[in-house]
Motif scaffolding. Structure first.
Motif, mmCIF file in Angstrom:
data_model
loop_
_atom_site.group_PDB
_atom_site.id
_atom_site.type_symbol
_atom_site.label_atom_id
_atom_site.label_comp_id
_atom_site.label_asym_id
_atom_site.label_seq_id
_atom_site.Cartn_x
_atom_site.Cartn_y
_atom_site.Cartn_z
ATOM 1 N N VAL A 60 -34.235 -2.606 18.039
ATOM 2 C CA VAL A 60 -35.647 -2.472 17.694
ATOM 3 C C VAL A 60 -36.316 -1.430 18.589
ATOM 4 C CG1 VAL A 60 -37.849 -3.677 17.441
ATOM 5 C CG2 VAL A 60 -35.714 -4.856 16.891
ATOM 6 N N LEU A 61 -36.011 -1.475 19.881
ATOM 7 C CA LEU A 61 -36.590 -0.491 20.791
ATOM 8 C C LEU A 61 -36.159 0.928 20.409
ATOM 9 C CD1 LEU A 61 -36.190 -2.276 24.246
ATOM 10 C CD2 LEU A 61 -38.084 -2.392 22.618
ATOM 11 N N GLN A 67 -39.004 6.529 15.699
ATOM 12 C CA GLN A 67 -40.151 6.761 14.825
ATOM 13 C C GLN A 67 -41.288 7.444 15.568
ATOM 14 O OE1 GLN A 67 -40.260 6.247 11.479
ATOM 15 N NE2 GLN A 67 -42.263 7.229 11.505
ATOM 16 N N SER A 68 -41.453 7.109 16.852
ATOM 17 C CA SER A 68 -42.549 7.709 17.621
ATOM 18 C C SER A 68 -42.390 9.217 17.754
ATOM 19 C CB SER A 68 -42.644 7.064 19.002
ATOM 20 O OG SER A 68 -41.546 7.445 19.822
ATOM 21 N N GLN A 69 -41.171 9.708 17.598
ATOM 22 C CA GLN A 69 -40.923 11.150 17.654
ATOM 23 C C GLN A 69 -41.179 11.829 16.311
ATOM 24 O OE1 GLN A 69 -40.057 12.800 20.554
ATOM 25 N NE2 GLN A 69 -40.450 10.802 21.497
ATOM 26 N N LYS A 70 -41.363 11.036 15.265
ATOM 27 C CA LYS A 70 -41.574 11.587 13.921
ATOM 28 C C LYS A 70 -43.061 11.576 13.562
ATOM 29 C CE LYS A 70 -37.046 10.028 12.243
ATOM 30 N NZ LYS A 70 -36.348 9.139 11.278
ATOM 31 N N LEU A 318 -45.301 3.650 12.355
ATOM 32 C CA LEU A 318 -44.650 3.134 13.561
ATOM 33 C C LEU A 318 -44.386 1.637 13.431
ATOM 34 C CD1 LEU A 318 -43.569 3.798 16.362
ATOM 35 C CD2 LEU A 318 -45.861 3.358 17.278
ATOM 36 N N SER A 319 -45.373 0.894 12.930
ATOM 37 C CA SER A 319 -45.187 -0.537 12.723
ATOM 38 C C SER A 319 -44.161 -0.807 11.627
ATOM 39 C CB SER A 319 -46.519 -1.201 12.367
ATOM 40 O OG SER A 319 -47.388 -1.234 13.481
ATOM 41 N N ALA A 320 -44.171 0.013 10.575
ATOM 42 C CA ALA A 320 -43.225 -0.185 9.469
ATOM 43 C C ALA A 320 -41.792 0.039 9.927
ATOM 44 C CB ALA A 320 -43.574 0.747 8.315
ATOM 45 N N ALA A 321 -41.551 1.081 10.717
ATOM 46 C CA ALA A 321 -40.208 1.334 11.227
ATOM 47 C C ALA A 321 -39.752 0.200 12.146
ATOM 48 C CB ALA A 321 -40.178 2.665 11.973
ATOM 49 N N THR A 322 -40.685 -0.317 12.929
ATOM 50 C CA THR A 322 -40.385 -1.445 13.808
ATOM 51 C C THR A 322 -39.996 -2.673 12.995
ATOM 52 O OG1 THR A 322 -42.001 -0.600 15.395
ATOM 53 C CG2 THR A 322 -41.294 -2.884 15.652
ATOM 54 N N ALA A 323 -40.793 -3.004 11.985
ATOM 55 C CA ALA A 323 -40.514 -4.170 11.152
ATOM 56 C C ALA A 323 -39.193 -4.010 10.398
ATOM 57 C CB ALA A 323 -41.659 -4.387 10.173
#
Length: 366
Positions: A60-61, A67-70, A318-323
């Motif tokens: 997850v991390l 995602q934060s880089q995108k 960012l939340s979607a990639a995390t989920a």
């Protein structure tokens, strides 16, 4: 770093001024680490069921970092984003009941329950039934902390202070077999509770009722399940009177009860599912409504093309990639099955050790 917080001088306003809050500086697995050196077992899963795969899971991390880089934000009123598209597909393919094939993302469980109520309203409006506006819920049910969600919640301890601001809604008995159904089988009590719903619909005039919202397991009553056969009967009644059925799965979704959703224990498909908490495992704020095809059919046929008004952080990438990483982890490790197995094991231990205890009235949960 602060070991202790002086709440009266701190700039952060807490939920309760009389609570001694530990300052958490790190989390890993099932543990929370405080600035003063204390270590806490996160037995409540991040409060109420948010952290369902543990803290600091590497997969997850890694997904958050990637995602934060995108892209971290792309407003849903103007753009789609790949992470949200992929997350919706994963939910539909691996978790949602059949014929529930559309997902709309928001940030919190409160927003998700309100969103489901909004979808119910739009569904009736687009079919030419603006008079269908009434919401039915159950006493002791809890559907969120906003004024709107509290309006159709039934948890009195949360509702009292803001009573002047609520819009009217209808509440029925909470379907609590242990307290209310003594002497009856669960199936017989389910008939009584289902009649309570039907009586409320008839009393209010069916053509004015929009939806019925309920949790399969009411967390605020202590993991209290609806009785056997209850939601099958509810489904029949809602269909008979044209009322939409909303399952509030903010606490119970994504495997917490040993099924994908709590409602699956009743072999029932609702019209709308409200999700939150475990959707992202506590790693990032995200929630959603899962929408049945019959609602989608109405939405897509309306000439306006409108569904419901959006939110600033709706479908946040960012939340979607995390989920997506959290749900992938749940699916790949078959944690829904593991939840069922561990739940059955714990139930057995509880019944063995406490089943005949004079001060224990009911052992329940999934």
């Amino acid at each position: 770093m602060m070991d202790q917080v002086d709440l009266m001088s701190s700039s952060l306003l807490p939920m309760n001024l009389n609570t001694d809050y530990p300052v958490i500086v790190r989390a890993e697995g099932r543990h929370l680490y405080a600035a003063d050196g204390r270590v806490y077992l996160d037995g409540a899963s991040g409060g109420v069921g948010a952290v369902n795969i543990g803290h600091a899971v590497p997969e997850v991390l890694a997904a958050i970092a990637e995602q934060s880089q995108k892209v971290c934000h792309a407003n849903a009123s103007l753009f789609m984003n790949a992470a949200a598209l992929e997350l919706a597909e994963l939910i539909v393919q691996e978790f949602a009941p059949e014929q529930m094939n559309k997902v709309y993302f928001v940030s919190t469980g409160t927003e998700a329950t309100e969103l489901c109520v909004k979808f119910a309203r739009v569904y009736h409006l687009y079919q030419g039934h603006p008079e269908r506006s009434k919401i039915i819920s159950r006493w002791s049910g809890y559907h969120g902390s906003s004024l709107a969600a509290l309006s159709f919640s039934g948890r009195t301890s949360r509702r009292t202070d803001f009573q002047p601001y609520y819009f009217p809604s209808i509440r029925i008995r909470p379907a609590y077999h242990f307290r209310d159904g003594r002497g009856m089988s669960e199936e017989a009590y389910a008939q009584v509770c289902a009649r309570d719903l039907e009586d409320a619909i008839v009393r209010e005039v069916p053509e004015t009722v929009s939806c019925f919202i309920a949790e399969p397991f009411v967390n605020t009553m202590g993991a209290c399940p609806a009785p056997a056969d209850y939601f099958e009967l509810v489904r029949e009644i809602c269909d008979r009177y044209g009322v939409l059925m909303i399952s509030d799965e903010v606490v119970t979704g994504y495997g917490r009860t040993g099924q994908r959703f709590g409602i699956d224990h009743w072999n029932t498909v609702p019209d709308l599912i409200a999700c939150g908490k475990g959707l992202s495992g506590g790693y990032s704020p995200i929630a959603c409504a899962i929408v049945h095809d019959k609602i989608w059919d109405v939405l897509k046929s309306h000439p306006s093309g409108n569904t419901v008004a959006g939110y600033t952080h709706a479908a946040n990438p960012l939340s979607a990639a995390t989920a997506k990483a959290v749900l992938r982890y749940i699916f790949d490790h078959d944690l829904v099955t593991r939840s069922a197995q561990i739940g059955e094991h714990l139930q057995g231990l509880l019944r063995h050790r406490l089943g005949d205890h004079p001060h224990v009235g009911d052992i329940r949960g999934r």
